[in-house]
Design a protein around this motif. Structure first.
Motif, PDB file in Angstrom:
ATOM      1  N   ASP A 110      27.984  35.585  33.711  1.00 37.13           N
ATOM      2  CA  ASP A 110      27.644  36.961  33.333  1.00 37.13           C
ATOM      3  C   ASP A 110      28.380  37.957  34.229  1.00 37.13           C
ATOM      4  O   ASP A 110      28.938  38.944  33.744  1.00 37.13           O
ATOM      5  N   MET A 111      28.396  37.709  35.536  1.00 40.86           N
ATOM      6  CA  MET A 111      29.066  38.629  36.460  1.00 40.86           C
ATOM      7  C   MET A 111      30.564  38.702  36.161  1.00 40.86           C
ATOM      8  O   MET A 111      31.150  39.783  36.191  1.00 40.86           O
ATOM      9  N   ILE A 112      31.167  37.569  35.875  1.00 35.86           N
ATOM     10  CA  ILE A 112      32.596  37.569  35.543  1.00 35.86           C
ATOM     11  C   ILE A 112      32.833  38.408  34.291  1.00 35.86           C
ATOM     12  O   ILE A 112      33.723  39.261  34.259  1.00 35.86           O
ATOM     13  N   HIS A 113      32.016  38.187  33.265  1.00 35.96           N
ATOM     14  CA  HIS A 113      32.195  38.946  32.023  1.00 35.96           C
ATOM     15  C   HIS A 113      31.953  40.439  32.245  1.00 35.96           C
ATOM     16  O   HIS A 113      32.674  41.268  31.684  1.00 35.96           O
ATOM     17  N   PHE A 114      30.982  40.797  33.059  1.00 34.50           N
ATOM     18  CA  PHE A 114      30.727  42.207  33.349  1.00 34.50           C
ATOM     19  C   PHE A 114      31.950  42.823  34.018  1.00 34.50           C
ATOM     20  O   PHE A 114      32.382  43.923  33.668  1.00 34.50           O
ATOM     21  N   LYS A 115      32.509  42.113  34.989  1.00 36.64           N
ATOM     22  CA  LYS A 115      33.680  42.641  35.691  1.00 36.64           C
ATOM     23  C   LYS A 115      34.891  42.739  34.766  1.00 36.64           C
ATOM     24  O   LYS A 115      35.626  43.722  34.812  1.00 36.64           O
ATOM     25  N   LEU A 116      35.102  41.736  33.935  1.00 33.68           N
ATOM     26  CA  LEU A 116      36.243  41.769  33.019  1.00 33.68           C
ATOM     27  C   LEU A 116      36.159  42.952  32.065  1.00 33.68           C
ATOM     28  O   LEU A 116      37.176  43.535  31.700  1.00 33.68           O
ATOM     29  N   ARG A 117      34.950  43.332  31.674  1.00 31.19           N
ATOM     30  CA  ARG A 117      34.767  44.457  30.749  1.00 31.19           C
ATOM     31  C   ARG A 117      35.038  45.805  31.422  1.00 31.19           C
ATOM     32  O   ARG A 117      35.189  46.807  30.741  1.00 31.19           O
ATOM     33  N   SER A 118      35.094  45.818  32.741  1.00 31.89           N
ATOM     34  CA  SER A 118      35.300  47.081  33.462  1.00 31.89           C
ATOM     35  C   SER A 118      36.582  47.094  34.280  1.00 31.89           C
ATOM     36  O   SER A 118      36.748  47.940  35.158  1.00 31.89           O
ATOM     37  N   LEU A 119      37.489  46.179  34.017  1.00 36.32           N
ATOM     38  CA  LEU A 119      38.728  46.116  34.798  1.00 36.32           C
ATOM     39  C   LEU A 119      39.490  47.430  34.806  1.00 36.32           C
ATOM     40  O   LEU A 119      40.092  47.791  35.813  1.00 36.32           O
ATOM     41  N   ASP A 120      39.467  48.141  33.698  1.00 30.54           N
ATOM     42  CA  ASP A 120      40.247  49.373  33.613  1.00 30.54           C
ATOM     43  C   ASP A 120      39.709  50.478  34.515  1.00 30.54           C
ATOM     44  O   ASP A 120      40.361  51.504  34.691  1.00 30.54           O
ATOM     45  N   SER A 121      38.548  50.256  35.125  1.00 32.64           N
ATOM     46  CA  SER A 121      37.928  51.291  35.968  1.00 32.64           C
ATOM     47  C   SER A 121      38.240  51.120  37.446  1.00 32.64           C
ATOM     48  O   SER A 121      37.730  51.875  38.269  1.00 32.64           O
ATOM     49  N   VAL A 122      39.065  50.107  37.788  1.00 28.11           N
ATOM     50  CA  VAL A 122      39.410  49.892  39.194  1.00 28.11           C
ATOM     51  C   VAL A 122      40.923  49.827  39.343  1.00 28.11           C
ATOM     52  O   VAL A 122      41.661  49.730  38.365  1.00 28.11           O
ATOM     53  N   THR A 123      41.373  49.835  40.580  1.00 27.47           N
ATOM     54  CA  THR A 123      42.813  49.815  40.859  1.00 27.47           C
ATOM     55  C   THR A 123      43.442  48.499  40.405  1.00 27.47           C
ATOM     56  O   THR A 123      42.760  47.489  40.229  1.00 27.47           O
ATOM     57  N   LEU A 124      44.745  48.506  40.255  1.00 30.65           N
ATOM     58  CA  LEU A 124      45.480  47.311  39.870  1.00 30.65           C
ATOM     59  C   LEU A 124      45.256  46.188  40.882  1.00 30.65           C
ATOM     60  O   LEU A 124      45.073  45.026  40.503  1.00 30.65           O
ATOM     61  N   ALA A 125      45.255  46.527  42.159  1.00 28.43           N
ATOM     62  CA  ALA A 125      45.025  45.508  43.193  1.00 28.43           C
ATOM     63  C   ALA A 125      43.645  44.877  43.020  1.00 28.43           C
ATOM     64  O   ALA A 125      43.501  43.654  43.147  1.00 28.43           O
ATOM     65  N   ASP A 126      42.637  45.693  42.731  1.00 27.67           N
ATOM     66  CA  ASP A 126      41.292  45.159  42.517  1.00 27.67           C
ATOM     67  C   ASP A 126      41.226  44.333  41.235  1.00 27.67           C
ATOM     68  O   ASP A 126      40.554  43.304  41.185  1.00 27.67           O
ATOM     69  N   GLN A 127      41.939  44.762  40.204  1.00 26.21           N
ATOM     70  CA  GLN A 127      41.990  43.982  38.967  1.00 26.21           C
ATOM     71  C   GLN A 127      42.549  42.585  39.247  1.00 26.21           C
ATOM     72  O   GLN A 127      41.989  41.574  38.797  1.00 26.21           O
ATOM     73  N   LEU A 128      43.649  42.531  39.982  1.00 24.37           N
ATOM     74  CA  LEU A 128      44.271  41.245  40.290  1.00 24.37           C
ATOM     75  C   LEU A 128      43.357  40.379  41.158  1.00 24.37           C
ATOM     76  O   LEU A 128      43.282  39.159  40.962  1.00 24.37           O
ATOM     77  N   ALA A 129      42.644  40.993  42.084  1.00 21.21           N
ATOM     78  CA  ALA A 129      41.712  40.233  42.927  1.00 21.21           C
ATOM     79  C   ALA A 129      40.602  39.619  42.078  1.00 21.21           C
ATOM     80  O   ALA A 129      40.245  38.445  42.249  1.00 21.21           O
ATOM     81  N   ILE A 130      40.061  40.385  41.138  1.00 19.84           N
ATOM     82  CA  ILE A 130      39.002  39.888  40.255  1.00 19.84           C
ATOM     83  C   ILE A 130      39.539  38.764  39.372  1.00 19.84           C
ATOM     84  O   ILE A 130      38.908  37.714  39.223  1.00 19.84           O
TER      85      ILE A 130
ATOM     86  N   ASN B  42      42.113  36.798  39.912  1.00 20.70           N
ATOM     87  CA  ASN B  42      42.411  35.607  40.715  1.00 20.70           C
ATOM     88  C   ASN B  42      41.142  34.882  41.140  1.00 20.70           C
ATOM     89  O   ASN B  42      41.124  33.651  41.217  1.00 20.70           O
ATOM     90  N   GLU B  43      40.086  35.632  41.404  1.00 21.19           N
ATOM     91  CA  GLU B  43      38.797  34.999  41.721  1.00 21.19           C
ATOM     92  C   GLU B  43      38.294  34.206  40.511  1.00 21.19           C
ATOM     93  O   GLU B  43      37.838  33.069  40.639  1.00 21.19           O
ATOM     94  N   PHE B  44      38.407  34.788  39.336  1.00 21.21           N
ATOM     95  CA  PHE B  44      38.017  34.109  38.100  1.00 21.21           C
ATOM     96  C   PHE B  44      38.866  32.847  37.918  1.00 21.21           C
ATOM     97  O   PHE B  44      38.368  31.780  37.557  1.00 21.21           O
ATOM     98  N   LYS B  45      40.161  32.964  38.189  1.00 20.87           N
ATOM     99  CA  LYS B  45      41.061  31.818  38.042  1.00 20.87           C
ATOM    100  C   LYS B  45      40.628  30.664  38.949  1.00 20.87           C
ATOM    101  O   LYS B  45      40.652  29.496  38.539  1.00 20.87           O
ATOM    102  N   LEU B  46      40.213  30.972  40.178  1.00 16.50           N
ATOM    103  CA  LEU B  46      39.754  29.918  41.083  1.00 16.50           C
ATOM    104  C   LEU B  46      38.522  29.207  40.524  1.00 16.50           C
ATOM    105  O   LEU B  46      38.415  27.976  40.610  1.00 16.50           O
ATOM    106  N   PHE B  47      37.585  29.975  39.963  1.00 17.15           N
ATOM    107  CA  PHE B  47      36.404  29.371  39.345  1.00 17.15           C
ATOM    108  C   PHE B  47      36.823  28.445  38.203  1.00 17.15           C
ATOM    109  O   PHE B  47      36.313  27.333  38.064  1.00 17.15           O
ATOM    110  N   ILE B  48      37.743  28.906  37.382  1.00 15.82           N
ATOM    111  CA  ILE B  48      38.200  28.118  36.236  1.00 15.82           C
ATOM    112  C   ILE B  48      38.858  26.819  36.706  1.00 15.82           C
ATOM    113  O   ILE B  48      38.609  25.748  36.152  1.00 15.82           O
ATOM    114  N   GLU B  49      39.703  26.920  37.715  1.00 22.50           N
ATOM    115  CA  GLU B  49      40.388  25.728  38.230  1.00 22.50           C
ATOM    116  C   GLU B  49      39.377  24.718  38.776  1.00 22.50           C
ATOM    117  O   GLU B  49      39.517  23.512  38.550  1.00 22.50           O
TER     118      GLU B  49
END
Length: 184
Positions: free
Chosen positions: A92-112, A114-121
């Motif tokens: 749920d937290m991942i989906h909430f963050k993905l829905r709001s990516l456009d509201s943060v900086t590019l660096a924060d988008q990439l951090a989010i 990449n964090e999701f990618k680690l969970f997936i891996e």
């Protein structure tokens, strides 16, 4: 957990409780609903904390509009930067963050992302290992081979879904990388 989604929903403009309930509900898994008994106490707590305000608005009937404050925007950005816990609410937290990516900086988008990618891996490695274990159990325990075959097939679904998520997340990351980084 709902603070992130409520504040993120209000960043795009004032909304009624009814509209917020629809937004939160659509962000959750299809069979989960958000009750008024959860939504309104959350909004009232956010208001008490100075993160949102509310005002009555009359247009034929009285409705309450919720508005995010500057403190609410700052708290939203903090929540977006927080690490996602590895618990039952992780997806749920991942989906909430993905829905709001456009509201943060590019660096924060990439951090989010990449964090999701680690969970997936990690998930993918777990499912692949579990599937291998089920195949080994089929041989070691022939009396239960059918059960282990079915479990291995169920893990195949998990593997396919994780691989699809990985493909999606890699595309999202690549699309956000500056052109110079993509050439390297």
């Amino acid at each position: 957990m709902y603070d992130l989604l409520l504040l993120g929903s209000l960043i795009t403009g004032d909304k009624t409780g009814y509209k917020l309930q629809k937004i939160v509900g659509s962000a959750l898994q299809p069979m989960r609903k958000v009750s008024s008994g959860v939504l309104y106490p959350s909004l009232e707590r956010l208001e008490k904390d100075g993160l949102v305000t509310s005002r009555l608005y009359e247009e034929g009937r009285k409705i309450k509009l919720w508005h995010i404050t500057s403190e609410g925007v700052a708290r939203f950005i903090e929540l977006m930067k927080e690490k996602i816990p590895s618990d039952a609410k992780r997806n749920d937290m991942i989906h909430f963050k993905l829905r709001s990516l456009d509201s943060v900086t590019l660096a924060d988008q990439l951090a989010i992302l990449n964090e999701f990618k680690l969970f997936i891996e990690k998930d993918l490695a777990f499912y692949q290992q579990a599937q291998e274990d089920m195949a080994a159990h089929q041989e070691r325990f022939p009396e239960n081979a059918e059960r282990f075959r079915i479990l291995a097939e169920a893990y195949e679904l998990d593997i396919q879904m994780a691989q699809t998520k990985r493909t999606w997340i890699n595309k999202q990351i690549a699309d956000r990388k500056p052109a110079k980084d993509q050439q390297d």
